[in-house]
Design an enzyme around this catalytic site. Structure first.
Site, PDB file in Angstrom:
ATOM      1  N   ASN A  14       8.203  -5.083  -5.436  1.00 51.30           N
ATOM      2  CA  ASN A  14       8.146  -5.940  -6.621  1.00 51.30           C
ATOM      3  C   ASN A  14       7.573  -5.186  -7.822  1.00 51.30           C
ATOM      4  O   ASN A  14       6.560  -4.503  -7.703  1.00 51.30           O
ATOM      5  CB  ASN A  14       7.260  -7.160  -6.350  1.00 51.30           C
ATOM      6  CG  ASN A  14       7.467  -7.745  -4.978  1.00 51.30           C
ATOM      7  OD1 ASN A  14       8.519  -8.256  -4.657  1.00 51.30           O
ATOM      8  ND2 ASN A  14       6.438  -7.638  -4.143  1.00 51.30           N
ATOM      9  N   GLY A  18       7.782  -3.790   6.034  1.00 46.03           N
ATOM     10  CA  GLY A  18       6.722  -2.817   5.860  1.00 46.03           C
ATOM     11  C   GLY A  18       6.028  -2.988   4.528  1.00 46.03           C
ATOM     12  O   GLY A  18       4.801  -2.961   4.439  1.00 46.03           O
ATOM     13  N   ALA A  19       6.830  -3.185   3.473  1.00 45.82           N
ATOM     14  CA  ALA A  19       6.289  -3.364   2.130  1.00 45.82           C
ATOM     15  C   ALA A  19       7.419  -3.806   1.222  1.00 45.82           C
ATOM     16  O   ALA A  19       8.590  -3.779   1.602  1.00 45.82           O
ATOM     17  CB  ALA A  19       5.658  -2.064   1.612  1.00 45.82           C
ATOM     18  N   GLU A  29       7.907   2.756  -1.872  1.00 46.47           N
ATOM     19  CA  GLU A  29       7.870   1.588  -2.759  1.00 46.47           C
ATOM     20  C   GLU A  29       7.642   1.993  -4.207  1.00 46.47           C
ATOM     21  O   GLU A  29       8.209   1.388  -5.121  1.00 46.47           O
ATOM     22  CB  GLU A  29       6.794   0.602  -2.288  1.00 46.47           C
ATOM     23  CG  GLU A  29       6.917   0.153  -0.839  1.00 46.47           C
ATOM     24  CD  GLU A  29       8.299  -0.365  -0.467  1.00 46.47           C
ATOM     25  OE1 GLU A  29       9.004  -0.905  -1.342  1.00 46.47           O
ATOM     26  OE2 GLU A  29       8.671  -0.216   0.714  1.00 46.47           O
TER      27      GLU A  29
END
Length: 853
Positions: free
Chosen positions: A263, A259-260, A296
């Site tokens: 980083n 999905g994501a 995230e």
């Protein structure tokens, strides 16, 4: 299973060397990218072991140690360098072929742009390195590429320098001041549209925000940006956590396995979780974007600043961050509806994983391919374990535990035990028994019996827990279960509302001073991820649906009412009896539909009846044909009984412009479309006048589910309108794949040749192939085995193309245990075919071999 291929938690050892700093220089060319990696290496302790680095699918150009050519050996994906030095500079030059990298790990091309995916073990596809999460280094990155083709050159941290070079090339230099493991490294180079904004932190520090999207999609990035700003503000207010770099970037790419990815400072996203406008994205899509952007971002602290010591500790960051994103969504929206969505994932997917061949604790004991453990157990059950901690400790003590955790471990790679210890030390609560949740696999079964003594006014509960004993040696020990309970009187008033501490295999609880037998709401709000056994009567469930103080408990009661009715009719069919629906069930649903005080979004959930896969998970074994007939009978009978009420609520919601109203309207339309052909006009009218994707898709889903005559016409019109919009076409592919008709497999095979489909794109594969396997239960499990054979053909192709996607698609094929012997034999034959492949990937080998074992 080949045990020598497995890695075990018990074998963990700290690295023989550490890398404290790395400078990376990328010269980007599609078929021949050159990477120079200059690292500062330190020996750890007194030993004479060589430096052994991980590498995969690399062309090695040179290895130099302190500027001189080094002696080395290569074997089985590793580079070994013998040296007596305790500290040295190592320079390794490699060459890559990003354009040919279909695995989408390491550095690869996504629709003309360079991007990376390094979690879990993708960095070794970029250079030889100590590719493990407990090696934390500071990164300097220089990227060089053609300026016209790739005007944006991005990496982690803060931008330090840019400039032009000869022959139309340019460069950018990035520096990340925070030490991080290799899995958090990121690089993106491409030509994008850019949306910019700013967030001012609570310490009044400005942070530049950037969202990069494919050309022409800038108008679809606003919601992602708004979600990011909400996430940053929420993390400051709820957890006291402030962002730490000068810039935060999100890049949306179409070719992405996940999905994501979080980083540091440069999040790479699947376009599905960035792009949205009301004509192309549903309300559910908008919610998904907000949730994933939040997830995230929250990783910046729970995953990045404090990371995992080893991959067995994956739930340390993922379970905790899923809990945080669930709380974010609940604080911003409907807490009850968000909780229901989380419960559905556990009951419908995680319980199935627990009862299948890939069952594992939230902290696994062994792995063959780490990518296989990005699971609903590690993520979602992991979040439930964090939620239980929150329930046991309360908000204030939980936040004190979080503060202790960050103060102790900022900048470190730690374990799940370190997290629990911080919670215990900050709260003063003994969590020794609670730690078993991290090591015991399987779903505990909690059985409840009760009695009421009218003479003494005493109500007694006996709670028995039976942990799963099928997976590891520790199973069988009683767990610490927070058991939420509400007792209601006959008028629906709450008499008791508390959380019981269940710690023993069998415990009794007594409640005094009652004048009548109460109606119990048990395991309220799903206070622990366990299976509950209690013989609820229809009267009790109707009472809970009407009066429970918890909206989640009211939804749970509706699910139990329908499930009981379906399983009763399965038994009727097995006895060759007639199917019937107790009129009290229909009356309860009519009452809920007419309840003006009920949140429309909650009522929409109540009308979303259990899927076939959810029902299968409720049983030890299932006769699928009988289940199909019984479920359809109950749904059709309820729809007919509630037709007038459904029509009234549909018309009432049609004039309202909000997500809750649309959810209820479309739920009503789904039911009405099953009742009578007369309601086909409603479906056509809604589709033709829809000014948003939620309503257009709602009409299309109703036509598809009820097999209305207008179905093919609407599907064709939808395709004609949206054939150039991939994310919308994913919805169309998924609907095609879930049509419950015998010819669906032939249609799907034909659609694999559709111009909009590609086996190399994970989104397209998940929408068409994955939807069929996971959501078209009856056709996937058809007795002639054509569903199994089709999926197996797809897996053979994906095995060499993208093993990660193949390993996710295979899940329904390895969950054999619930089905009859004929279906099991067919599933095993397909798995044997896969096992015989000469180039079977580790991703598939682990799942296939465990299923066959």
């Amino acid at each position: 299973m080949s045990q020598q291929m497995a890695k075990f938690l018990k074998d963990y050892q700290a690295p023989d060397f550490n890398i404290t700093h790395i400078s990376l220089n990328f010269n980007l060319e599609a078929a021949a990218t050159r990477v120079s990696a200059r690292s500062r290496v330190l020996r750890s302790g007194e030993h004479g072991a060589p430096l052994v680095l991980d590498g995969d699918d690399l062309t090695l150009i040179s290895v130099r140690l302190n500027g001189q050519p080094a002696e080395f050996s290569q074997a089985q994906g590793q580079l070994s360098i013998a040296t007596a030095l305790n500290e040295f500079e190592l320079e390794i030059v490699t060459q890559l072929d990003p354009a040919a990298n279909s695995s989408l790990e390491g550095l690869y091309m996504s629709d003309g742009a360079y991007c990376t995916q390094c979690e879990a073990e993708g960095f070794r596809r970029i250079t030889y390195f100590l590719d493990r999460p407990d090696v934390l280094a500071r990164y300097d990155v220089r990227i060089e590429a053609d300026k016209q083709l790739f005007p944006f050159l991005l990496s982690n941290g803060n931008l330090m320098d840019t400039g032009d070079l000869a022959e139309g090339r340019h460069y950018a230099c990035w520096q990340d001041p925070f030490p991080k493991p290799a899995y958090l490294f990121a690089l993106v180079a491409g030509d994008f549209d850019l949306l910019e904004d700013e967030f001012v932190t609570r310490s009044q520090r400005p942070v530049k925000l950037q969202v990069f999207v494919d050309k022409g999609n800038l108008h679809k990035a606003d919601h992602a940006m708004a979600s990011l700003k909400k996430s940053m503000a929420w993390d400051e207010s709820r957890f006291g956590l402030e962002y730490d770099l000068d810039i935060y970037m999100i890049v949306a790419v179409d070719f992405f396995n996940m999905g994501a990815m979080e980083n540091k400072g440069l999040n790479i996203f699947n376009t599905k979780y960035v792009l949205a406008d009301k004509m192309t994205a549903t309300d559910e899509d908008y919610h998904g974007i907000e949730s994933v952007v939040g997830h995230e971002y929250f990783h910046n602290w729970t995953g990045n600043r404090v990371t995992c010591r080893d991959w067995f500790q994956l739930s340390l960051k993922e379970g905790l961050t899923v809990f945080r994103d669930q709380e974010f969504s609940s604080d911003l929206g409907s807490r009850a509806v968000n909780r229901i969505h989380a419960i559905k994932v556990i009951k419908n997917q995680q319980f199935a994983e627990d009862s299948g061949p890939m069952a594992h604790p939230i902290r696994p004991e062994s792995v063959i391919e780490m990518n296989n453990f990005y699971t609903v157990t590690v993520y979602n059950k992991g979040a439930e374990v964090i939620r239980m901690l929150h329930t046991l400790l309360g908000e204030a003590a939980f936040q004190a535990g979080m503060k202790c955790y960050f103060e102790r471990h900022d900048g470190q790679a730690v374990t799940c035990d370190d997290f629990v210890q911080a919670m215990q030390d900050a709260s003063g609560v003994d969590l020794s028994q609670f730690r078993l949740w991290y090591s015991q696999a399987g779903t505990p079964v909690v059985t409840v019996s009760d009695s009421f003594d009218a003479t003494s006014g005493r109500y007694s509960l006996k709670i028995t827990q039976q942990p799963s004993s099928s997976v590891n040696a520790d199973a069988g020990q009683p767990l610490h279960i927070p058991f939420a309970l509400e007792l209601l009187d006959a008028q629906g008033r709450s008499l008791v509302n508390r959380v019981l501490d269940v710690k023993e295999s069998q415990q009794s609880f007594e409640f005094e001073g009652l004048t009548q037998a109460p109606v119990p709401s048990l395991l309220q709000d799903f206070s622990a991820p366990v299976k509950l056994n209690y013989d609820f009567s229809i009267e009790q469930l109707v009472h809970l649906l009407r009066f429970a103080s918890s909206e989640v408990a009211r939804w749970e009661a509706s699910v139990s009412l329908v499930s009981q009715a379906i399983w009763h009719n399965v038994a009727q069919l097995q006895r060759h009896g007639s199917m019937l629906l107790d009129p009290r069930v229909a009356e309860a649903f009519r009452g809920a539909i007419l309840d003006a005080d009920l949140d429309p979004a909650l009522l929409a959930e109540i009308l979303s009846l259990p899927s076939a896969s959810a029902l299968i998970e409720q049983a030890e074994s299932v006769e699928l044909d009988a289940l199909a007939l019984a479920r359809e009978f109950v749904l059709d009978t309820l729809a007919v009984a509630c037709e007038d009420e459904l029509l009234a609520r549909y018309r009432e919601q049609a004039s309202l412009d909000c997500a809750a109203a649309r959810a209820l309207k479309n739920a009503c339309l789904g039911w009405l479309s099953r009742v009578s052909p007369v309601h086909e006009a409603l479906v056509l009218s809604q589709f033709n006048t829809a000014d948003n994707m939620t309503d257009a898709l709602g009409a299309l889903q109703a036509a598809n589910g009820a097999e209305l005559d207008c179905r093919d016409e609407l599907m064709a019109a939808f395709e004609a309108k949206w054939h150039d919009t991939p994310l919308v076409m994913d919805k169309w592919f998924a609907l095609q794949a879930t049509q419950n008709v015998p010819e669906v497999i032939d249609r799907i095979k034909a659609l694999t040749q559709h111009p909009g489909f590609s086996f190399s794109n994970p989104n397209r594969v998940r929408s068409l192939i994955g939807s069929f396997a996971a959501a078209n239960t009856y056709q996937f499990h058809r007795m002639d085995a054509k569903g199994y054979e089709f999926i197996t053909d797809c897996l053979v192709e994906l095995n060499s193309l993208n093993p990660q996607v193949a390993a996710r698609i295979i899940t329904p094929l390895i969950q054999l245990g619930k089905f009859d012997s004929a279906r099991q034999a067919s599933m095993r034959a397909c798995l044997q075919r896969l096992l015989a492949l000469p180039d079977l990937s580790k991703d598939l080998f682990e799942k296939v071999s465990k299923a066959l074992a």
